[in-house]
Enzyme design. Sequence first.
Site, PDB file in Angstrom:
ATOM      1  N   LYS A  14       0.836  -1.212   0.000  1.00 28.67           N
ATOM      2  CA  LYS A  14       0.000   0.000   0.000  1.00 28.67           C
ATOM      3  C   LYS A  14       0.871   1.263   0.000  1.00 28.67           C
ATOM      4  CE  LYS A  14      -2.145  -1.144   3.834  1.00 28.67           C
ATOM      5  NZ  LYS A  14      -1.705  -2.490   4.243  1.00 28.67           N
ATOM      6  N   ARG A  89      -9.846   0.478   8.174  1.00 22.82           N
ATOM      7  CA  ARG A  89      -9.455  -0.879   8.566  1.00 22.82           C
ATOM      8  C   ARG A  89     -10.566  -1.591   9.327  1.00 22.82           C
ATOM      9  NH1 ARG A  89      -3.575   0.214   8.143  1.00 22.82           N
ATOM     10  NH2 ARG A  89      -2.427  -1.694   8.531  1.00 22.82           N
ATOM     11  N   ARG A 128      11.745  -6.028   5.603  1.00 19.05           N
ATOM     12  CA  ARG A 128      11.699  -4.613   5.996  1.00 19.05           C
ATOM     13  C   ARG A 128      12.163  -4.455   7.447  1.00 19.05           C
ATOM     14  NH1 ARG A 128       6.196  -1.328   5.445  1.00 19.05           N
ATOM     15  NH2 ARG A 128       5.639  -2.581   7.262  1.00 19.05           N
ATOM     16  N   ARG A 134      11.925  -1.504  11.924  1.00 22.04           N
ATOM     17  CA  ARG A 134      10.573  -1.108  12.350  1.00 22.04           C
ATOM     18  C   ARG A 134      10.071  -2.082  13.404  1.00 22.04           C
ATOM     19  NH1 ARG A 134       5.572   0.424   8.333  1.00 22.04           N
ATOM     20  NH2 ARG A 134       4.209  -0.848   9.640  1.00 22.04           N
ATOM     21  N   ARG A 145      -0.680  -9.308  13.083  1.00 23.23           N
ATOM     22  CA  ARG A 145      -1.235  -8.269  12.199  1.00 23.23           C
ATOM     23  C   ARG A 145      -2.049  -8.901  11.075  1.00 23.23           C
ATOM     24  NH1 ARG A 145       4.138  -5.306  10.807  1.00 23.23           N
ATOM     25  NH2 ARG A 145       2.923  -4.126   9.297  1.00 23.23           N
TER      26      ARG A 145
HETATM   27  P1  B4P Z   1       4.031  -1.844   2.298  1.00 24.77           P
HETATM   28  O1  B4P Z   1       3.182  -2.856   1.681  1.00 24.77           O
HETATM   29  O2  B4P Z   1       4.182  -0.572   1.621  1.00 24.77           O
HETATM   30  O3  B4P Z   1       3.487  -1.749   3.806  1.00 24.77           O
HETATM   31  P2  B4P Z   1       1.992  -1.298   4.056  1.00 24.77           P
HETATM   32  O4  B4P Z   1       1.072  -2.387   3.614  1.00 24.77           O
HETATM   33  O5  B4P Z   1       1.789   0.071   3.483  1.00 24.77           O
HETATM   34  O6  B4P Z   1       1.939  -1.017   5.575  1.00 24.77           O
HETATM   35  P3  B4P Z   1       1.428  -1.872   6.806  1.00 24.77           P
HETATM   36  O7  B4P Z   1       0.058  -2.391   6.628  1.00 24.77           O
HETATM   37  O8  B4P Z   1       2.516  -2.833   7.132  1.00 24.77           O
HETATM   38  O9  B4P Z   1       1.462  -0.817   7.944  1.00 24.77           O
HETATM   39  P4  B4P Z   1       0.608   0.495   8.257  1.00 24.77           P
HETATM   40  O10 B4P Z   1       1.636   1.560   8.297  1.00 24.77           O
HETATM   41  O11 B4P Z   1      -0.556   0.742   7.392  1.00 24.77           O
HETATM   42  O12 B4P Z   1       5.461  -2.364   2.449  1.00 24.77           O
HETATM   43  C1  B4P Z   1       5.811  -3.641   2.911  1.00 24.77           C
HETATM   44  C2  B4P Z   1       7.183  -4.058   2.381  1.00 24.77           C
HETATM   45  O13 B4P Z   1       7.022  -4.758   1.160  1.00 24.77           O
HETATM   46  C3  B4P Z   1       8.120  -2.888   2.081  1.00 24.77           C
HETATM   47  O14 B4P Z   1       9.378  -3.180   2.614  1.00 24.77           O
HETATM   48  C4  B4P Z   1       8.174  -2.820   0.567  1.00 24.77           C
HETATM   49  O15 B4P Z   1       9.403  -2.385   0.075  1.00 24.77           O
HETATM   50  C5  B4P Z   1       7.904  -4.256   0.168  1.00 24.77           C
HETATM   51  N1  B4P Z   1       7.225  -4.369  -1.135  1.00 24.77           N
HETATM   52  C6  B4P Z   1       6.212  -3.586  -1.587  1.00 24.77           C
HETATM   53  N2  B4P Z   1       5.831  -3.985  -2.833  1.00 24.77           N
HETATM   54  C7  B4P Z   1       6.621  -5.078  -3.151  1.00 24.77           C
HETATM   55  C8  B4P Z   1       6.693  -5.943  -4.298  1.00 24.77           C
HETATM   56  N3  B4P Z   1       5.913  -5.784  -5.366  1.00 24.77           N
HETATM   57  N4  B4P Z   1       7.566  -6.961  -4.270  1.00 24.77           N
HETATM   58  C9  B4P Z   1       8.393  -7.124  -3.176  1.00 24.77           C
HETATM   59  N5  B4P Z   1       8.374  -6.331  -2.078  1.00 24.77           N
HETATM   60  C10 B4P Z   1       7.502  -5.320  -2.058  1.00 24.77           C
HETATM   61  O16 B4P Z   1       0.034   0.153   9.720  1.00 24.77           O
HETATM   62  C11 B4P Z   1       0.895  -0.127  10.838  1.00 24.77           C
HETATM   63  C12 B4P Z   1       0.063  -0.264  12.126  1.00 24.77           C
HETATM   64  O17 B4P Z   1      -0.592   1.002  12.430  1.00 24.77           O
HETATM   65  C13 B4P Z   1      -1.096  -1.266  12.101  1.00 24.77           C
HETATM   66  O18 B4P Z   1      -0.666  -2.586  12.412  1.00 24.77           O
HETATM   67  C14 B4P Z   1      -2.039  -0.679  13.212  1.00 24.77           C
HETATM   68  O19 B4P Z   1      -1.599  -0.997  14.491  1.00 24.77           O
HETATM   69  C15 B4P Z   1      -1.881   0.814  13.014  1.00 24.77           C
HETATM   70  N6  B4P Z   1      -2.908   1.370  12.105  1.00 24.77           N
HETATM   71  C16 B4P Z   1      -2.669   1.919  10.871  1.00 24.77           C
HETATM   72  N7  B4P Z   1      -3.829   2.317  10.298  1.00 24.77           N
HETATM   73  C17 B4P Z   1      -4.823   2.021  11.184  1.00 24.77           C
HETATM   74  C18 B4P Z   1      -6.242   2.167  11.162  1.00 24.77           C
HETATM   75  N8  B4P Z   1      -6.875   2.709  10.098  1.00 24.77           N
HETATM   76  N9  B4P Z   1      -6.959   1.744  12.237  1.00 24.77           N
HETATM   77  C19 B4P Z   1      -6.339   1.213  13.301  1.00 24.77           C
HETATM   78  N10 B4P Z   1      -5.000   1.037  13.386  1.00 24.77           N
HETATM   79  C20 B4P Z   1      -4.240   1.430  12.340  1.00 24.77           C
END
Ligand code: B4P
Length: 191
Positions: A14, A89, A128, A134, A145
Site C-alpha cells: 500500500k 481498517r 523490511r 521497524r 497483524r
Molecule cells: P508496504 O506494503 O508498503 O506496507 P503497508 O502495507 O503500506 O503497511 P502496513 O500495513 O505494514 O502498515 P501500516 O503503516 O498501514 O510495504 C511492505 C514491504 O514490502 C516494504 O518493505 C516494501 O518495500 C515491500 N514491497 C512492496 N511492494 C513489493 C513488491 N511488489 N515486491 C516485493 N516487495 C515489495 O500500519 C501499521 C500499524 O498502524 C497497524 O498494524 C495498526 O496498528 C496501526 N494502524 C494503521 N492504520 C490504522 C487504522 N486505520 N486503524 C487502526 N489502526 C491502524
Amino acid sequence: MLNIVLFGPPGSGKGTQSEKIIEKYGLSHISTGDLLRSEVAAQTELGKQAKEIMDKGELVSDKIVIGMIRNKIEESQDGSGFIFDGFPRTVEQARELRKALTDYDERVSVMISLEVPREELVKRLLKRGKDTGRSDDKLETINNRIDVYNRQTVPVTYYYDKMHKHAGVEGTGSVDKIFERIVEVIGLIKN
Ligand code: B4P
C-alpha cells in the site's frame, strides 16, 4: 475529485504503490500508519498509547483514527483528491469515512484491494524489519497483524462490494507491473 481507498493486508504494498499513484495523479496522501508513527516519534500522549498497540499488531481505536482522518480531510480540501492508505481498517471506519466525505459533497471513487499470499507478506515484512528496524516487523507481531486483518479488516471489502466499488488487484510481481494494473482500474472509473 478522485478519492481512492488503497486496501490490503500488512506488507501488500500500500505504501509503495501510494507513492506512485500520488506522483501520477497528484492526490493528497493520508496514511493512518504514517500519521500514527509520527505521533510515536513526537512522543505525544496519543503516540505513547498507539505504540503499545501497534507493537502488539492490534488496531488503534476507531475514535483516535477517525479524528486524525477528519483533521486531514479538512486541511487538504483544495487538491484533486485523496488516497487513503491503510484506512479504513474496520467497517466503523468505512462508515465514518463516508460521512466525513459527504460533509464536503465527496465520495470514495474506488477501493483498490492488493491481493498477496500470506507467505509473501511475511517474507516482505521480515525483510523490511531487518532493513529498517521497524518495531512491528517481527515474526510474532507480523502473524498477529495478518490475523487481525483477516478478522477485523476483511469485512470492509464486503462494505465496498455492496456499493460496487471494490476492485481486487493482484499484488505480486514487480512494483511497476502492479502499478500498471492499478492504473488500468483507475482508468475504468475515470472514463
Ligand atoms: P508496504 O506494503 O508498503 O506496507 P503497508 O502495507 O503500506 O503497511 P502496513 O500495513 O505494514 O502498515 P501500516 O503503516 O498501514 O510495504 C511492505 C514491504 O514490502 C516494504 O518493505 C516494501 O518495500 C515491500 N514491497 C512492496 N511492494 C513489493 C513488491 N511488489 N515486491 C516485493 N516487495 C515489495 O500500519 C501499521 C500499524 O498502524 C497497524 O498494524 C495498526 O496498528 C496501526 N494502524 C494503521 N492504520 C490504522 C487504522 N486505520 N486503524 C487502526 N489502526 C491502524
